[in-house]
Write a protein that holds these residues in place. Sequence first.
Motif, mmCIF file in Angstrom:
data_model
loop_
_atom_site.group_PDB
_atom_site.id
_atom_site.type_symbol
_atom_site.label_atom_id
_atom_site.label_comp_id
_atom_site.label_asym_id
_atom_site.label_seq_id
_atom_site.Cartn_x
_atom_site.Cartn_y
_atom_site.Cartn_z
ATOM 1 N N MET A 1 0.972 -1.356 0.181
ATOM 2 C CA MET A 1 0.087 -0.095 0.100
ATOM 3 C C MET A 1 0.863 1.201 0.049
ATOM 4 S SD MET A 1 -3.168 1.155 2.639
ATOM 5 C CE MET A 1 -3.990 -0.412 2.401
ATOM 6 N N ILE A 2 0.536 2.118 -0.610
ATOM 7 C CA ILE A 2 1.335 3.717 -0.828
ATOM 8 C C ILE A 2 0.435 4.480 -0.090
ATOM 9 C CG2 ILE A 2 1.958 5.111 -2.561
ATOM 10 C CD1 ILE A 2 3.596 2.488 -2.429
ATOM 11 N N LEU A 3 1.101 5.529 0.545
ATOM 12 C CA LEU A 3 0.321 6.623 1.125
ATOM 13 C C LEU A 3 0.803 7.933 0.357
ATOM 14 C CD1 LEU A 3 -1.116 8.173 3.466
ATOM 15 C CD2 LEU A 3 0.962 8.220 4.627
ATOM 16 N N GLU A 4 -0.197 8.511 -0.255
ATOM 17 C CA GLU A 4 0.051 9.990 -0.678
ATOM 18 C C GLU A 4 -0.128 10.975 0.211
ATOM 19 O OE1 GLU A 4 -2.536 12.945 -3.602
ATOM 20 O OE2 GLU A 4 -3.059 10.940 -3.667
ATOM 21 N N HIS A 5 0.633 11.780 0.575
ATOM 22 C CA HIS A 5 0.698 12.928 1.502
ATOM 23 C C HIS A 5 0.634 14.295 0.694
ATOM 24 C CE1 HIS A 5 2.823 15.654 4.269
ATOM 25 N NE2 HIS A 5 2.209 14.916 5.268
ATOM 26 N N ALA A 6 -0.349 14.962 0.779
ATOM 27 C CA ALA A 6 -0.440 16.395 0.077
ATOM 28 C C ALA A 6 -0.635 17.484 1.333
ATOM 29 C CB ALA A 6 -1.641 16.551 -0.654
ATOM 30 N N HIS A 92 4.910 10.671 -1.760
ATOM 31 C CA HIS A 92 4.170 9.102 -1.869
ATOM 32 C C HIS A 92 5.357 8.360 -0.777
ATOM 33 C CE1 HIS A 92 2.701 10.564 -5.575
ATOM 34 N NE2 HIS A 92 1.678 9.834 -5.343
ATOM 35 N N LEU A 93 4.711 7.759 0.069
ATOM 36 C CA LEU A 93 5.438 6.970 1.118
ATOM 37 C C LEU A 93 4.971 5.734 1.314
ATOM 38 C CD1 LEU A 93 4.173 9.853 2.660
ATOM 39 C CD2 LEU A 93 6.287 9.435 3.795
ATOM 40 N N GLU A 94 6.113 4.608 1.774
ATOM 41 C CA GLU A 94 5.919 3.194 1.982
ATOM 42 C C GLU A 94 5.950 3.128 3.410
ATOM 43 O OE1 GLU A 94 7.774 1.081 -1.923
ATOM 44 O OE2 GLU A 94 8.820 2.178 -0.921
ATOM 45 N N LEU A 95 5.301 2.184 4.050
ATOM 46 C CA LEU A 95 5.111 1.857 5.346
ATOM 47 C C LEU A 95 6.418 1.211 5.600
ATOM 48 C CD1 LEU A 95 3.579 1.740 8.089
ATOM 49 C CD2 LEU A 95 2.690 -0.306 7.243
ATOM 50 N N VAL A 96 7.082 1.443 6.678
ATOM 51 C CA VAL A 96 8.383 0.697 7.197
ATOM 52 C C VAL A 96 7.992 0.145 8.361
ATOM 53 C CG1 VAL A 96 10.619 1.119 8.006
ATOM 54 C CG2 VAL A 96 9.771 2.640 6.215
ATOM 55 N N GLY A 97 7.178 0.398 8.996
ATOM 56 C CA GLY A 97 6.858 -0.393 10.530
ATOM 57 C C GLY A 97 5.600 0.395 11.201
ATOM 58 N N LYS A 98 4.834 -0.399 11.998
ATOM 59 C CA LYS A 98 3.810 0.254 12.898
ATOM 60 C C LYS A 98 3.731 -0.602 14.188
ATOM 61 C CE LYS A 98 -0.461 -1.723 11.134
ATOM 62 N NZ LYS A 98 -1.648 -1.286 10.553
#
Length: 99
Positions: A1-6, A92-98
Motif C-alpha cells: 500500500m502507498i500513502l499519498e501525502h499532500a 508518496h510514502l511506503e510503510l516501514v513499520g507500525k
Amino acid sequence: MILEHADIRIDPSKASAFEEAILRGASTVISTAKGFQGFKVNRSIESPGRYLLMIYWDTLEDHTVGFRGSPAFAEWRAIVGPFFAQPPVVEHLELVGKS
C-alpha cells in the motif's frame, strides 16, 4: 500500500468552505478511482490554513498514472483547486513499520 501525502495551504478565512469541498471531492471523486483504499484529512492547529490530505492507494501507479491521468483528476481539481494558496506539496510514502 502507498500513502499519498499532500500538504495543502489555503486562505484560513475560507476554511469552512474548503473543508466541505475537500471531503466532498474525496468522497465522491477520488473514492471511485482504481486502487483507492481510503483517505484522511487533518487540519493544523498551529498553522491556520494548513491541511494534510492522506490517501491510501494499492500502488503508486494507481495514483500517478490511473487517477492523475483520468478525467476524474480534473473534476477533483475543479472542486478543491480554487482554494489553494499555492500548489500542494505531494509525496508518496511506503510503510516501514507500525505498532
